[in-house]
Design a protein around this motif. Structure first.
Motif, PDB file in Angstrom:
ATOM      1  N   THR A 264       0.823  -1.038  -0.010  1.00 30.16           N
ATOM      2  CA  THR A 264      -0.047  -0.171   0.114  1.00 30.16           C
ATOM      3  C   THR A 264       0.963   1.241   0.023  1.00 30.16           C
ATOM      4  N   SER A 266       2.044   5.070   0.524  1.00 33.82           N
ATOM      5  CA  SER A 266       1.801   6.198   1.426  1.00 33.82           C
ATOM      6  C   SER A 266       1.109   7.303   1.164  1.00 33.82           C
ATOM      7  N   GLU A 267       1.102   7.587  -0.165  1.00 32.54           N
ATOM      8  CA  GLU A 267       0.221   8.635  -0.647  1.00 32.54           C
ATOM      9  C   GLU A 267      -1.147   8.047  -0.774  1.00 32.54           C
ATOM     10  N   ARG A 316       9.656   2.082   1.206  1.00 36.02           N
ATOM     11  CA  ARG A 316       8.136   2.382   1.487  1.00 36.02           C
ATOM     12  C   ARG A 316       7.852   3.154  -0.012  1.00 36.02           C
ATOM     13  N   ARG A 318       5.277   5.071  -2.533  1.00 35.60           N
ATOM     14  CA  ARG A 318       4.432   6.463  -2.297  1.00 35.60           C
ATOM     15  C   ARG A 318       3.065   5.862  -3.041  1.00 35.60           C
ATOM     16  N   ASP A 468      10.208   6.020  -0.616  1.00 33.14           N
ATOM     17  CA  ASP A 468      11.192   6.491   0.659  1.00 33.14           C
ATOM     18  C   ASP A 468      11.668   5.552   1.313  1.00 33.14           C
ATOM     19  N   ASP A 470      13.305   3.908   4.940  1.00 36.58           N
ATOM     20  CA  ASP A 470      13.307   3.800   6.301  1.00 36.58           C
ATOM     21  C   ASP A 470      14.441   4.619   6.763  1.00 36.58           C
TER      22      ASP A 470
END
Length: 474
Positions: A264, A266-267, A316, A318, A468, A470
């Motif tokens: 999933t 992050s945006e 991660r 976006r 991005d 960690d």
């Protein structure tokens, strides 16, 4: 220009080279999909056939009767002359002559062995024949298992029972890919990430899938075998251990499920980027062994290598990401067709997809290569992948391949931007193609080439989805 007979039969099947312009013609309402590199239309509309003749410089008309069963388009693969038998035409002739009637074989999914339904007769009718293609009518049970009897350089593609929408890739979807192309540039973090893919781990993973590893119980990954179910469970568990959310998605009784894994973004967006391979395989005629080391253990292993790097480096995304391992590819792209149709019905916002199929074989004396589809696929996505290869895998010689077609065709047919990555800028050269000798421990099976192509697929994912790391990543 094609010539239309003045007297048309009850219905006519028209097979012509793929042409997206047909979407705007009257023929689009009679579209039965793209099979191999042929668009197939079935109609009784003589006027439409006449009006559309100028669209195509070549093609075939096949008269159809009312009693046809499941229609299958058979296509000879584009293979290098070095591995192509001189009498390949006779191979398919012998196949057709030996299957006019008889007992129907099917797969016992519990044992993975082939059994016969006693006394049940099947009829195979040849409707059309060229040097490198054929159209046959068979019962539906036989259609599902025909790959076990076809000569190894031939593939079967099932036609639907009724017309399907002819969906071109929308202009706005192409424009989105073009925008990515315009702004593409080298990113040192992406370079670091893609180069983190581990060759020893690729070797370990593919040996599990082929059964070469002592810890593996897999003998075959044919879509109806017990081994492919073991592979599905292992893939799901492995991707989940690496941080993805996965599900096994059944699509047709008797077939192994698709393995669909998601990250999933992050945006707050529905945009999704998909990379894939197929994990089913095909062995030699008459053999229960189908290790599929190159086809397509190599592509599946590339997905695992990418997922392991995502976990190891704390990536991660976006935008939303899916990693899919499809089943039923060898029987006619069944798994990916069902999933692409599902995504279309849900109105999925799929930015692009890239299928990896056969990455490992490196022909003697040739440089490491990346083959991209010369016809089926979205040219802008293909160009993006080529540009990313030049940036992050300059060791690869990039060109086009006539080898066609893998699971990207299912997505292309649903109007999603899609392309494929392949091991050679030319026809198929692996002598173990569709052979029970398709293992990883053999000459010219090149793990470095798998990594180089996986780097391109991973770089596509990173640039298109955005990412991005960690905070504690070094």
């Amino acid at each position: 220009m094609l010539l239309v007979n003045a007297v048309a039969p009850l219905s006519v099947l028209l097979a012509v080279p793929h042409n997206p312009q047909a979407a705007d013609s009257c023929l689009s309402q009679y579209y039965y999909g793209t099979h191999g590199q042929q668009d197939i239309f079935i109609t009784t509309d003589e006027l439409c056939l006449s009006e559309s003749a100028s669209l195509f410089s070549e093609g075939s008309f096949v008269p159809l009767s009312q009693d046809v069963q499941q229609l299958l388009w058979l296509q000879h693969e584009a293979v290098d002359p070095a591995i192509k038998p001189a009498t390949f035409v006779d191979e398919i002739d012998a196949f057709l002559s030996h299957l006019p009637t008889g007992s129907v074989p099917y797969a016992d999914t519990a044992s993975g062995e082939q059994v016969v339904i006693g006394g049940q007769e099947t009829k195979i009718e040849l409707l059309h024949r060229t040097a490198d293609s054929a159209l046959i009518s068979v019962d539906s049970n036989t259609a599902l298992t025909l790959d076990q009897h076809l000569p190894r350089f031939w593939r079967a593609s099932p036609l639907p029972a009724s017309p399907v929408p002819f969906i071109p890739v929308p202009d706005e979807a192409v424009a989105r890919v073009r925008d990515i192309l315009v702004h593409l540039k080298f990113d040192p973090v992406v370079s670091s990430l893609v180069n983190n893919i581990s060759v020893p781990q690729l070797r370990d993973d593919v040996r599990y899938l082929t059964g070469e590893s002592p810890r593996s119980e897999i003998v075959s990954r044919h879509s109806f075998s017990q081994g492919v179910l073991i592979a599905a469970k292992w893939l799901k568990e492995t991707f989940e251990e690496l941080g993805a959310h996965c599900e096994l998605k059944p699509f047709l009784s008797g077939f192994a499920p698709n393995v669909v894994c998601s990250y999933t973004g992050s945006e707050h967006t529905t945009e999704t980027v998909l990379i894939s391979a197929h994990y089913d395989s095909r062995g030699s005629f008459g053999s229960v062994c189908a290790p599929g080391g190159d086809d397509d253990g190599s592509g599946t292993t590339a997905l695992l290598g990418i997922a392991r790097t995502i976990a190891r480096r704390g990536v991660r995304f976006r935008k939303n990401v899916q990693i899919c391992a499809f089943a039923g590819e060898e029987q006619g792209l069944y798994g990916s067709r069902y999933y692409a149709q599902e995504l279309r019905q849900k109105g999925a916002n799929l930015t692009l997809m890239v299928q990896a199929d056969m990455l490992a074989y490196h022909a003697p004396g040739e440089p490491a290569q990346l083959g991209l589809p010369e016809r089926i696929g979205t040219p802008e996505v293909t160009q993006l992948v080529a540009n990313l290869s030049a940036i992050y895998s300059p060791e690869l010689t990039v060109g086009f391949t006539p080898a066609c077609c893998s699971d990207h065709q299912s997505f292309h047919g649903q109007g999603f931007p899609a392309t494929q990555v392949f091991e050679r800028a030319g026809p198929i050269a692996d002598p173990m193609y569709h052979n029970s000798g398709d293992l990883s421990e053999r000459d010219n099976y090149d793990f470095d080439q798998i990594k180089s192509i996986a780097k391109v697929q991973f770089a596509t994912l990173l640039h298109v989805a955005g990412f991005d790391l960690d905070e504690d990543d070094g």
